[in-house]
Design an enzyme around this catalytic site. Sequence first.
Site, PDB file in Angstrom:
ATOM      1  N   LYS A  46       0.417  -4.766  -3.243  1.00  0.00           N
ATOM      2  CA  LYS A  46      -0.770  -4.381  -4.027  1.00  0.00           C
ATOM      3  C   LYS A  46      -1.442  -5.598  -4.647  1.00  0.00           C
ATOM      4  O   LYS A  46      -0.862  -6.664  -4.797  1.00  0.00           O
ATOM      5  CB  LYS A  46      -0.380  -3.335  -5.066  1.00  0.00           C
ATOM      6  CG  LYS A  46      -0.029  -2.010  -4.381  1.00  0.00           C
ATOM      7  CD  LYS A  46      -0.742  -0.817  -4.910  1.00  0.00           C
ATOM      8  CE  LYS A  46      -0.617   0.336  -3.912  1.00  0.00           C
ATOM      9  NZ  LYS A  46      -0.163   1.568  -4.539  1.00  0.00           N
TER      10      LYS A  46
ATOM     11  N   ARG B 206       7.739   3.313  -2.004  1.00  0.00           N
ATOM     12  CA  ARG B 206       6.833   3.406  -0.851  1.00  0.00           C
ATOM     13  C   ARG B 206       6.465   1.986  -0.438  1.00  0.00           C
ATOM     14  O   ARG B 206       5.808   1.285  -1.203  1.00  0.00           O
ATOM     15  CB  ARG B 206       5.589   4.208  -1.268  1.00  0.00           C
ATOM     16  CG  ARG B 206       4.583   4.422  -0.178  1.00  0.00           C
ATOM     17  CD  ARG B 206       3.356   5.149  -0.727  1.00  0.00           C
ATOM     18  NE  ARG B 206       2.402   5.427   0.327  1.00  0.00           N
ATOM     19  CZ  ARG B 206       1.529   4.545   0.789  1.00  0.00           C
ATOM     20  NH1 ARG B 206       1.465   3.332   0.281  1.00  0.00           N
ATOM     21  NH2 ARG B 206       0.690   4.881   1.770  1.00  0.00           N
TER      22      ARG B 206
HETATM   23  N1  HH2 Z   1      -0.628   3.786  -2.464  1.00  0.00           N
HETATM   24  C1  HH2 Z   1      -1.421   3.854  -1.383  1.00  0.00           C
HETATM   25  C2  HH2 Z   1      -1.535   5.042  -0.653  1.00  0.00           C
HETATM   26  N2  HH2 Z   1      -0.815   6.128  -0.992  1.00  0.00           N
HETATM   27  N3  HH2 Z   1       0.753   7.185  -2.409  1.00  0.00           N
HETATM   28  C3  HH2 Z   1       1.564   7.141  -3.478  1.00  0.00           C
HETATM   29  N4  HH2 Z   1       2.299   8.216  -3.821  1.00  0.00           N
HETATM   30  N5  HH2 Z   1       1.678   6.012  -4.241  1.00  0.00           N
HETATM   31  C4  HH2 Z   1       0.972   4.883  -3.963  1.00  0.00           C
HETATM   32  O1  HH2 Z   1       1.103   3.889  -4.723  1.00  0.00           O
HETATM   33  C5  HH2 Z   1       0.105   4.889  -2.827  1.00  0.00           C
HETATM   34  C6  HH2 Z   1       0.009   6.081  -2.064  1.00  0.00           C
HETATM   35  C7  HH2 Z   1      -2.190   2.641  -0.963  1.00  0.00           C
HETATM   36  O2  HH2 Z   1      -1.499   1.897   0.009  1.00  0.00           O
HETATM   37  P1  HH2 Z   1      -1.767   1.948   1.602  1.00  0.00           P
HETATM   38  O3  HH2 Z   1      -1.442   3.289   2.164  1.00  0.00           O
HETATM   39  O4  HH2 Z   1      -1.039   0.840   2.254  1.00  0.00           O
HETATM   40  O5  HH2 Z   1      -3.284   1.649   1.766  1.00  0.00           O
HETATM   41  P2  HH2 Z   1      -4.528   2.604   2.060  1.00  0.00           P
HETATM   42  O6  HH2 Z   1      -4.605   3.612   0.981  1.00  0.00           O
HETATM   43  O7  HH2 Z   1      -5.684   1.626   2.058  1.00  0.00           O
HETATM   44  O8  HH2 Z   1      -4.309   3.254   3.396  1.00  0.00           O
END
Ligand code: HH2
Length: 267
Positions: A211, A247
């Site tokens: 992040k 995660r």
């Molecule tokens: N962060 C992201 C997406 N989903 N869900 C939970 N429960 N907690 C989190 O911190 C969280 C989440 C963001 O990360 P990522 O999926 O890698 O990126 P993007 O949302 O751009 O697909």
Amino acid sequence: MSRPLVMGVVNVTPDSFSDGGRFFDSEAAIAQARRLIAEGADILDIGGESTRPGAEPVPAEEELARVLPVIEAVRRESDALISIDTMKPEVARAAVSSGATIWNDVTALRASPDSLKAAAELGCEVVLMHMRGEPRTMQDNPRYEDVVAEVRDFLAERARAAIAAGVRWEAISLDPGIGFGKTLAHNLALLRNLPALAELGFPLVLGVSRKRSIQAIDPTAADPSDRLGGSLALALWCAAHGASVLRVHDVRETVQALKVQAALAGA
Ligand code: HH2
């Protein structure tokens, strides 16, 4: 000390913040899912819509076309738990029919009037996450009087709403939503006060991997793939302070770090 479960991220998207486009094709996403299982993921979190700051919404049909082939392939090949990362009840319904058993909702079941009812009907586990505003605008000058109290009260209210709608309390996990409408100072305050969130009595899910806060601490880490060291430091901190699920994008490295931490603790 029991080790948290590791939830590996599979982003079937062209625009996710750290790996957008890498696993957009179904075959590439399925290969990534297989790799994360082999690396020790307990859960796969499969998502077809980015929630990064500024992300544009994706129609449900498009999101389903992205995630269902991956969920079906993982279900055929493995016993890994499957989580669907979506804000849309119709996507959660189809994902659960195809083998997902966890609905990870960054809106904590607020995105649609049908969300709470769908979660209760599906009987699946739910991750209720705190987000200030919506992805398009959430990083526009977020302000809190007391971020820990406000996030804790929000999560308690969402858990109550879910239970009132018929979701079993044992099916609920909570997530403070690191980076979702929060500055570095807000994120650090939440991470320093995980026990205050754990006091609500539900398992905590933490998504700290790659992040932007890591770049805010180490400006040389502008590229998300350069944030492994910071991600591991945060993962170990969360594990030591009450997280039940982490995660992460880098499953192998996280599992190894957790094993070493558990060995040090004599577990
Ligand atoms: N962060 C992201 C997406 N989903 N869900 C939970 N429960 N907690 C989190 O911190 C969280 C989440 C963001 O990360 P990522 O999926 O890698 O990126 P993007 O949302 O751009 O697909």
